[in-house]
Design a protein around this motif. Structure first.
Motif, PDB file in Angstrom:
ATOM      1  N   GLY A   2       0.789  -1.211   0.047  1.00 57.81           N
ATOM      2  CA  GLY A   2       0.030  -0.058   0.080  1.00 57.81           C
ATOM      3  C   GLY A   2       0.957   1.299   0.232  1.00 57.81           C
ATOM      4  N   ALA A   3       0.705   1.885  -1.046  1.00 59.22           N
ATOM      5  CA  ALA A   3       1.350   3.442  -1.056  1.00 59.22           C
ATOM      6  C   ALA A   3       0.582   4.502  -0.928  1.00 59.22           C
ATOM      7  N   VAL A   4       0.893   5.424   0.002  1.00 60.01           N
ATOM      8  CA  VAL A   4       0.103   6.517   0.357  1.00 60.01           C
ATOM      9  C   VAL A   4       1.015   7.645   0.012  1.00 60.01           C
ATOM     10  N   VAL A   5       0.887   8.447  -0.798  1.00 60.47           N
ATOM     11  CA  VAL A   5       1.576   9.778  -1.115  1.00 60.47           C
ATOM     12  C   VAL A   5       0.714  11.040  -1.163  1.00 60.47           C
ATOM     13  N   PRO A   6       1.683  12.174  -0.955  1.00 60.66           N
ATOM     14  CA  PRO A   6       1.124  13.390  -0.821  1.00 60.66           C
ATOM     15  C   PRO A   6       0.773  14.263  -2.164  1.00 60.66           C
ATOM     16  N   TRP A   7       0.545  15.543  -1.915  1.00 60.21           N
ATOM     17  CA  TRP A   7      -0.023  16.360  -3.227  1.00 60.21           C
ATOM     18  C   TRP A   7       1.349  17.244  -3.471  1.00 60.21           C
ATOM     19  N   ASN A   8       2.183  17.395  -3.031  1.00 57.08           N
ATOM     20  CA  ASN A   8       3.269  18.598  -3.214  1.00 57.08           C
ATOM     21  C   ASN A   8       4.226  17.896  -4.496  1.00 57.08           C
ATOM     22  N   LEU A  30      -2.213   2.032  -4.964  1.00 56.08           N
ATOM     23  CA  LEU A  30      -1.588   3.381  -4.518  1.00 56.08           C
ATOM     24  C   LEU A  30      -2.887   4.348  -4.022  1.00 56.08           C
ATOM     25  N   LYS A  31      -2.801   5.185  -3.046  1.00 57.08           N
ATOM     26  CA  LYS A  31      -3.639   6.073  -2.818  1.00 57.08           C
ATOM     27  C   LYS A  31      -3.013   7.421  -2.739  1.00 57.08           C
ATOM     28  N   PRO A  32      -3.527   8.230  -3.888  1.00 61.56           N
ATOM     29  CA  PRO A  32      -2.755   9.512  -3.939  1.00 61.56           C
ATOM     30  C   PRO A  32      -3.645  10.540  -2.880  1.00 61.56           C
ATOM     31  N   LEU A  51       3.428  -1.165   3.908  1.00 58.84           N
ATOM     32  CA  LEU A  51       2.624   0.227   3.738  1.00 58.84           C
ATOM     33  C   LEU A  51       3.827   1.238   3.619  1.00 58.84           C
ATOM     34  N   ALA A  52       3.890   2.086   2.377  1.00 61.99           N
ATOM     35  CA  ALA A  52       4.890   2.906   2.299  1.00 61.99           C
ATOM     36  C   ALA A  52       4.326   4.352   2.377  1.00 61.99           C
TER      37      ALA A  52
END
Length: 496
Positions: free
Chosen positions: A163-169, A191-193, A241-242
């Motif tokens: 599970g990869a959760v990444v930010p908006w910047n 991937l969850k943006p 989870l990353a």
């Protein structure tokens, strides 16, 4: 470079004709979410870019189930690594082919100047998939020397569903830093943006399927952190989870792991990076210019931003004046204008938060040298801001602002500079400017940071790891070391 010579009017025309993907990408298909969806609002003008499918426990469940099947039963983890690498290279080529569209999506959804989106964000994403595509198949396992009547093998095997959760910047850069090595290792990914910047990630998922990645290998689910992010963190079908984002949310993912299946959690969290300029800096003008560039690049919305400028007292006014002059000259405007150097902040809520930090700095007695106010225009624009007379105990010196706000602190000797630099709960990055090689070595080792730049800032490539110490997180993105997050070491002992 093709694309960088597109005019402002041409970018505006492309934006007007843009029809982004708005559905989750699960098991190789675009799927709708729960009724209603959510609006993606551009900080450029406050307008709605699209209504995007909203995901929660059900959609995360579908995506994890698809990734689980693809890992447990599908060909991806069983392919020769070089074959996986060729698929990643095809994906890199497709990203390159759609570079203008992807840059436009990034610029519109989070406010990044289009020149930076095209030349920096997309270059990083393309380069990351190419690098790991080329690396796949070139890693060696181990055969330690043991007793003559035995054979020992140490192999790295894919860890499972990631599970990869990444930010908006940096929506595509940071997604690629997690997705590419995970895929190269043979894992499958959900991937969850960020809900602020899902459009570019959805495009990435569709391109991955077009590149020939089997269904379920890369899934993209939109939604907010408390629902979709929480569901991903708690799901027992996720092995790793990353996450990149705030320390507060990073703690939540550790709790989710403890409350579910003890999945491994890799965190890249915030920063309050110091940038130390000593009197013997080889080029004081370059040091000041780089300090200004570093804190105002990407609107200061960068975990490694050198937001604390530590300057020796003997040169403090000279450096501060140069940085202040640069802040006042910076071109702030429409992110779709190639001449723009700094666009809007990510949205009104974030702008208000940054303005709160600025007000607290003034109230605490720091001196405002430049900026400090929003620009009266449609959109979430803030003038580049410089404070001096900042004391170590002030919020300006302690808390991550995540905006174009620079705090100048003064020191009298190297020991004090190191103490000030390390007086933070974070440890992501640091800068040092000196012409003395011994000082460079000694201070670099004394700084508690995952990356130290000497006589530069934000330099490097994919061969070097990136990550933090202390409350800036654990594990590393980039380089061969990123594969360690997505693989398990297995020992096989064969008695002969």
């Amino acid at each position: 470079m093709p694309g960088t010579d597109i005019s402002h009017d041409e970018w505006l025309g492309l934006a007007a004709a843009l029809v982004p993907a708005t559905r989750h990408h699960i098991d190789g298909e675009d799927l709708p979410g729960a009724p209603g969806g959510f609006a993606v609002v551009s900080p450029r003008d406050g307008g709605t870019l699209a209504e995007v499918a909203d995901g929660g426990e059900a959609e995360i469940g579908l995506a994890v189930a698809a990734a689980r099947r693809a890992f447990d039963e599908g060909p991806w983890p069983r392919m020769a690594p070089a074959e996986r690498g060729r698929a990643l290279l095809r994906l890199a080529e497709l990203i390159e082919r759609h570079r203008e569209r992807l840059a436009l999506l990034v610029s519109l959804e989070m406010g990044k100047p289009i020149s930076d989106a095209y030349a920096i964000e997309l270059r990083a994403a393309i380069g990351t998939f190419r690098w790991y595509g080329e690396l796949a198949g070139k890693q060696a396992d181990e055969a330690p020397q043991v007793a003559p009547d035995a054979l020992a093998l140490v192999t790295r095997e894919p860890a499972g569903v990631v599970g990869a959760v990444v930010p908006w910047n940096f929506p595509l850069t940071l997604a690629s830093w997690k997705v590419a090595p995970a895929l190269a290792a043979g894992c499958t990914v959900v991937l969850k943006p960020s809900e602020l910047s899902p459009l570019s990630a959805l495009e990435l998922g569709r391109l991955a399927t077009e590149a020939g990645l089997p269904p379920g290998v890369l899934n993209v689910v939109c939604g907010d952190g408390p629902t979709a992010g929480r569901a991903l963190g708690l799901h027992p079908g996720v092995d790793v989870l990353a996450f990149t984002g705030s320390a507060a949310v990073g703690r939540e993912f550790l709790r989710y792991s403890a409350d579910s299946n003890l999945k491994r959690v890799w965190l890249e969290l915030g920063g309050k990076s110091p940038n130390i300029i000593l009197p013997d800096a080889p080029d004081l003008a370059a040091a000041a210019a780089t300090a200004a560039w570093g804190v105002f690049f990407n609107q200061g919305e960068m975990c490694t931003a050198p937001s604390r400028l530590l300057v020796h007292r003997s040169i403090a006014e000279e450096v501060t004046a140069a940085v202040t002059e640069r802040a006042r000259a910076l071109v702030v405007g429409d992110p779709l204008d190639p001449a723009t150097e700094m666009g809007p902040l990510a949205g009104e809520r974030h702008l208000e938060r940054v303005l709160g930090h600025i007000e607290a700095g003034v109230a605490a007695g720091a001196r405002l040298r430049a900026g400090g106010e929003r620009i009266p225009a449609t959109g979430s624009f803030l003038r580049p801001t410089v404070f001096d007379r900042v004391e170590p105990g002030m919020r300006l010196a302690r808390e991550e602002i995540f905006g174009p706000v620079l705090s100048v602190l003064v020191f009298d000797d190297v020991e004090e500079a190191v103490a000030l630099a390390n007086a933070t709960e974070y440890g992501l990055a640091a800068g040092l400017w000196t012409a003395d090689l011994r000082t460079a070595h000694r201070v670099s080792r004394a700084l508690r940071a995952g990356t130290v730049w000497v006589n530069c800032y934000e330099e490097g490539d994919l061969t070097v790891p990136f990550g933090g110490m202390k409350q800036s997180g654990n594990g590393r993105d980039k380089s061969v070391h990123a594969l360690e997050k997505y693989t398990e070491l297995k020992t096989t002992w064969i008695q002969l």
